[in-house]
Motif scaffolding. Structure first.
Motif, PDB file in Angstrom:
ATOM      1  N   ILE A 182       0.876  -1.165   0.000  1.00 42.45           N
ATOM      2  CA  ILE A 182       0.000   0.000   0.000  1.00 42.45           C
ATOM      3  C   ILE A 182       0.916   1.218   0.000  1.00 42.45           C
ATOM      4  N   VAL A 183       0.764   2.069  -1.011  1.00 45.41           N
ATOM      5  CA  VAL A 183       1.620   3.241  -1.183  1.00 45.41           C
ATOM      6  C   VAL A 183       0.756   4.492  -1.115  1.00 45.41           C
ATOM      7  N   MET A 184       1.250   5.507  -0.411  1.00 41.45           N
ATOM      8  CA  MET A 184       0.571   6.801  -0.339  1.00 41.45           C
ATOM      9  C   MET A 184       1.466   7.882  -0.919  1.00 41.45           C
ATOM     10  N   THR A 185       0.886   8.707  -1.792  1.00 43.93           N
ATOM     11  CA  THR A 185       1.577   9.858  -2.361  1.00 43.93           C
ATOM     12  C   THR A 185       0.595  11.025  -2.350  1.00 43.93           C
ATOM     13  N   PRO A 186       1.050  12.243  -2.634  1.00 43.18           N
ATOM     14  CA  PRO A 186       0.110  13.365  -2.730  1.00 43.18           C
ATOM     15  C   PRO A 186      -0.952  13.167  -3.804  1.00 43.18           C
ATOM     16  N   GLU A 187      -0.694  12.285  -4.773  1.00 42.09           N
ATOM     17  CA  GLU A 187      -1.648  12.042  -5.846  1.00 42.09           C
ATOM     18  C   GLU A 187      -2.728  11.034  -5.457  1.00 42.09           C
ATOM     19  N   GLY A 188      -2.489  10.267  -4.386  1.00 42.47           N
ATOM     20  CA  GLY A 188      -3.478   9.287  -3.973  1.00 42.47           C
ATOM     21  C   GLY A 188      -2.848   8.041  -3.396  1.00 42.47           C
ATOM     22  N   MET A 189      -3.570   6.926  -3.461  1.00 48.59           N
ATOM     23  CA  MET A 189      -3.137   5.659  -2.869  1.00 48.59           C
ATOM     24  C   MET A 189      -3.038   4.594  -3.958  1.00 48.59           C
ATOM     25  N   ILE A 190      -2.012   3.748  -3.850  1.00 56.04           N
ATOM     26  CA  ILE A 190      -1.835   2.624  -4.764  1.00 56.04           C
ATOM     27  C   ILE A 190      -1.763   1.349  -3.930  1.00 56.04           C
ATOM     28  N   ALA A 191      -2.502   0.329  -4.340  1.00 54.58           N
ATOM     29  CA  ALA A 191      -2.418  -0.982  -3.713  1.00 54.58           C
ATOM     30  C   ALA A 191      -2.029  -1.983  -4.788  1.00 54.58           C
ATOM     31  N   CYS A 192      -1.077  -2.841  -4.503  1.00 56.97           N
ATOM     32  CA  CYS A 192      -0.657  -3.794  -5.527  1.00 56.97           C
ATOM     33  C   CYS A 192      -0.174  -5.093  -4.915  1.00 56.97           C
ATOM     34  N   ARG A 193      -0.157  -6.106  -5.782  1.00 57.36           N
ATOM     35  CA  ARG A 193       0.256  -7.452  -5.412  1.00 57.36           C
ATOM     36  C   ARG A 193       1.294  -7.935  -6.416  1.00 57.36           C
ATOM     37  N   ASP A 194       2.238  -8.747  -5.972  1.00 58.68           N
ATOM     38  CA  ASP A 194       3.246  -9.258  -6.882  1.00 58.68           C
ATOM     39  C   ASP A 194       2.608 -10.132  -7.963  1.00 58.68           C
ATOM     40  N   PRO A 195       3.281 -10.338  -9.101  1.00 55.94           N
ATOM     41  CA  PRO A 195       2.667 -11.055 -10.222  1.00 55.94           C
ATOM     42  C   PRO A 195       2.185 -12.461  -9.902  1.00 55.94           C
ATOM     43  N   LEU A 196       2.779 -13.108  -8.909  1.00 55.56           N
ATOM     44  CA  LEU A 196       2.348 -14.447  -8.525  1.00 55.56           C
ATOM     45  C   LEU A 196       1.276 -14.425  -7.436  1.00 55.56           C
ATOM     46  N   GLY A 197       1.042 -13.260  -6.831  1.00 58.56           N
ATOM     47  CA  GLY A 197       0.031 -13.156  -5.785  1.00 58.56           C
ATOM     48  C   GLY A 197       0.368 -13.964  -4.553  1.00 58.56           C
ATOM     49  N   GLU A 252       1.419 -11.838 -18.181  1.00 58.43           N
ATOM     50  CA  GLU A 252       0.593 -12.824 -17.499  1.00 58.43           C
ATOM     51  C   GLU A 252       1.455 -13.969 -16.976  1.00 58.43           C
ATOM     52  N   VAL A 253       1.268 -14.276 -15.701  1.00 63.22           N
ATOM     53  CA  VAL A 253       2.009 -15.339 -15.034  1.00 63.22           C
ATOM     54  C   VAL A 253       1.017 -16.219 -14.286  1.00 63.22           C
ATOM     55  N   HIS A 254       1.277 -17.499 -14.228  1.00 62.24           N
ATOM     56  CA  HIS A 254       0.404 -18.408 -13.488  1.00 62.24           C
ATOM     57  C   HIS A 254       0.512 -18.100 -11.995  1.00 62.24           C
ATOM     58  N   PRO A 255      -0.560 -17.702 -11.316  1.00 58.90           N
ATOM     59  CA  PRO A 255      -0.486 -17.304  -9.896  1.00 58.90           C
ATOM     60  C   PRO A 255      -0.060 -18.459  -8.987  1.00 58.90           C
ATOM     61  N   ARG A 256       0.595 -18.097  -7.884  1.00 63.94           N
ATOM     62  CA  ARG A 256       1.003 -19.089  -6.885  1.00 63.94           C
ATOM     63  C   ARG A 256       0.832 -18.501  -5.482  1.00 63.94           C
ATOM     64  N   PRO A 257      -0.398 -18.229  -5.033  1.00 63.94           N
ATOM     65  CA  PRO A 257      -0.585 -17.683  -3.682  1.00 63.94           C
ATOM     66  C   PRO A 257      -0.110 -18.652  -2.611  1.00 63.94           C
ATOM     67  N   CYS A 258       0.277 -18.111  -1.473  1.00 63.12           N
ATOM     68  CA  CYS A 258       0.832 -18.904  -0.366  1.00 63.12           C
ATOM     69  C   CYS A 258      -0.210 -19.869   0.190  1.00 63.12           C
TER      70      CYS A 258
END
Length: 492
Positions: A182-197, A252-258
């Motif tokens: 979760i990233v905060m900047t003056p422009e807003g908030m970004i939430a992201c997950r790695d390509p494999l999740g 696109e990558v095949h996901p591998r969640p924990c």
């Protein structure tokens, strides 16, 4: 090791469980954003109990409060919340896997970049952080922490791309491993997950507010509606005006969640990828009973993580479920200090036998995992001292033979009991009458898959199989360096 690179350490506290190291929570567009984040972090306290932090944005300035210890006692005071004004905030609870235990490593990490303030909260582990850090230091970067998360800030700051979003994506494409951010900047908030999740992240809504969290239980606590999981490789951007968009900058990558989120890390009242964690753990227990039956009088969970699996085992086997071990809820994880002698005594502080129930009975103990085996040994001994006629142990995950490098505090592989011994040897070590684990295919079956696909497994299960889904640059370099050191010693 390069002298410019500080030693990355692990937390000294250990009660013989694998540890998820972080929980993150962010709110955009709420009048009481920091108070809401504090509540969300309370619900995620199980994911990190060493330290907590919150950063807010009031439209002009960023405000941060970080502290060692639990959320309670640090963020339940009015003066602290008043010092975190604004309608956007993010927070973090920490249990370190990389970086020493000190205030400078407590997140969110914050820096003033050319584009303005930049705050980041990270759940996971960057598996090439040491290599990237070394390169950045040689180029002139000055690090303020020993956390792997800080490399993201420096990569953003030194990127040649024009916009902040492009700089951030450029940074992400240079790191390996597991991350939910979760990233905060003056422009807003970004939430992201790695390509494999590998690490989880979900999104919720409360009125006009958008919320991101490691688990759905944190949404429940603040009264938000669960919308969906952030997809692997997805970035969700919420502007300061409340507009939302999603981008997927990775191939696109095949996901591998924990897979261990389902077994142990997540709270049982959470939902992961539309599956109830509680229901999955019951299904794991049922499958464990099918694969590893035993004649006994009672099924007894090792509290608290073994409870759902024990219920499933009891229902499938027809053996009555009973609470044969009572856990004290007033002993925190960090109470037990390092050292085997004190750690072993600490088991009795946390767990005590229900003697009247156990005396003369054949019991099946259900636990989620065996790591070093020290706790299992003491619990079996406790049951025998309470008069159990037979003590059988059933484990709701396959043997943990390999270390995790994706944001879980795992002992060195040589300290994992399943790496050193086969199941018969493990049974002898813990002095049980029998010991059995669910199979890897059985675990997948409980999760709704037919079995583990050797070519394209659905989860990251490296702690069981050794099949790591990403490069392990730092680990591989450390192995090579160690081999050179050993060779040098032999030559000399």
């Amino acid at each position: 090791m390069d002298p410019l690179t500080p030693m990355i350490t692990t937390n000294p506290f250990d009660d013989d469980k694998l540890r998820e190291e972080c929980g993150i929570f962010g709110v955009s567009g709420a009048e009481t954003a920091s108070a809401m984040v504090a509540l969300g972090l309370h619900a995620l306290q199980h994911r990190g109990q060493e330290a907590a932090g919150i950063t807010s944005w009031d439209g002009h300035d960023f405000h941060t409060h970080r502290a060692m210890g639990h959320v309670a006692g640090n963020f339940d005071r009015d003066e602290v919340i008043r010092g975190l004004p604004g309608d956007t905030a993010c927070g973090h609870v920490r249990y370190s896997t990389t970086g020493e235990t000190s205030l400078r490593n407590v997140q969110p990490l914050y820096a003033e970049l050319n584009s303005g303030g930049f705050a980041v909260a990270h759940n996971g582990n960057i598996s090439n952080a040491m290599k990237v850090r070394r390169e950045l230091i040689r180029r002139g970067s000055i690090f303020q922490s020993t956390s792997d998360t800080e490399v993201i800030i420096h990569l953003v700051a030194t990127s040649n791309y024009r916009t902040l979003l492009d700089k951030f994506i450029d940074a992400l494409k240079q790191i390996e491993g597991a991350y939910s951010l979760i990233v905060m900047t003056p422009e807003g908030m970004i939430a992201c997950r790695d390509p494999l999740g590998i690490r989880p992240l979900v999104m919720g809504k409360l009125g006009d507010s958008t919320i991101f969290a490691s688990e759905t239980v944190a949404l429940d606590v603040v009264g938000a509606d669960y919308v969906r999981s952030i997809d692997p490789g997805e970035l969700v951007i919420v502007t300061k005006d409340g507009e939302m968009r999603s981008i997927r900058p990775f191939g696109e990558v095949h996901p591998r969640p924990c897979i261990f989120e389902h077994v142990y890390f997540s709270r049982p009242d959470s939902i992961i990828d539309n599956s109830s964690v509680y229901s999955v753990r019951k299904a794991i227990g049922a499958q464990l009973a099918i694969e590893n039956p035993v004649e006994a009088d009672y099924v007894i969970p090792v509290p608290d993580s073994g409870v759902p699996a024990a219920i499933g085992y009891a229902q499938e086997s027809g053996i009555p479920f009973e609470l044969g071990i009572i856990r004290s809820h007033y002993i925190g994880r960090t109470f037990i200090q390092p050292g085997d002698k004190v750690r072993h005594l600490g088991v009795k502080l946390k767990h005590n036998a229900n003697r009247a129930l156990i005396q003369g009975k054949r019991i099946v103990l259900i636990d989620d995992s065996i790591v070093r085996g020290t706790t299992s040994l003491k619990i079996v001994q406790m049951m025998r001292e309470a008069g159990a006629a037979e003590v059988h142990m059933r484990i709701a995950s396959p043997p943990t033979k390999h270390s995790c490098f994706y944001g879980v505090d795992t002992p060195e592989r040589t300290k994992l009991l399943a790496h050193k011994l086969d199941i018969g040897g493990m049974q002898d070590f813990i002095h049980a009458d029998s010991l059995a684990f669910i199979s890897i295919d059985g675990l997948y079956k409980a999760l709704g898959e037919a079995k583990r696909a050797d070519i394209r497994p659905q989860y990251c299960d490296a702690c069981f199989t050794g099949d790591y889904p990403t490069k392990l640059t730092d680990q591989d370099e450390a192995v090579v360096e160690n081999q050179f050191e050993l060779l040098a010693e032999r030559v000399s």
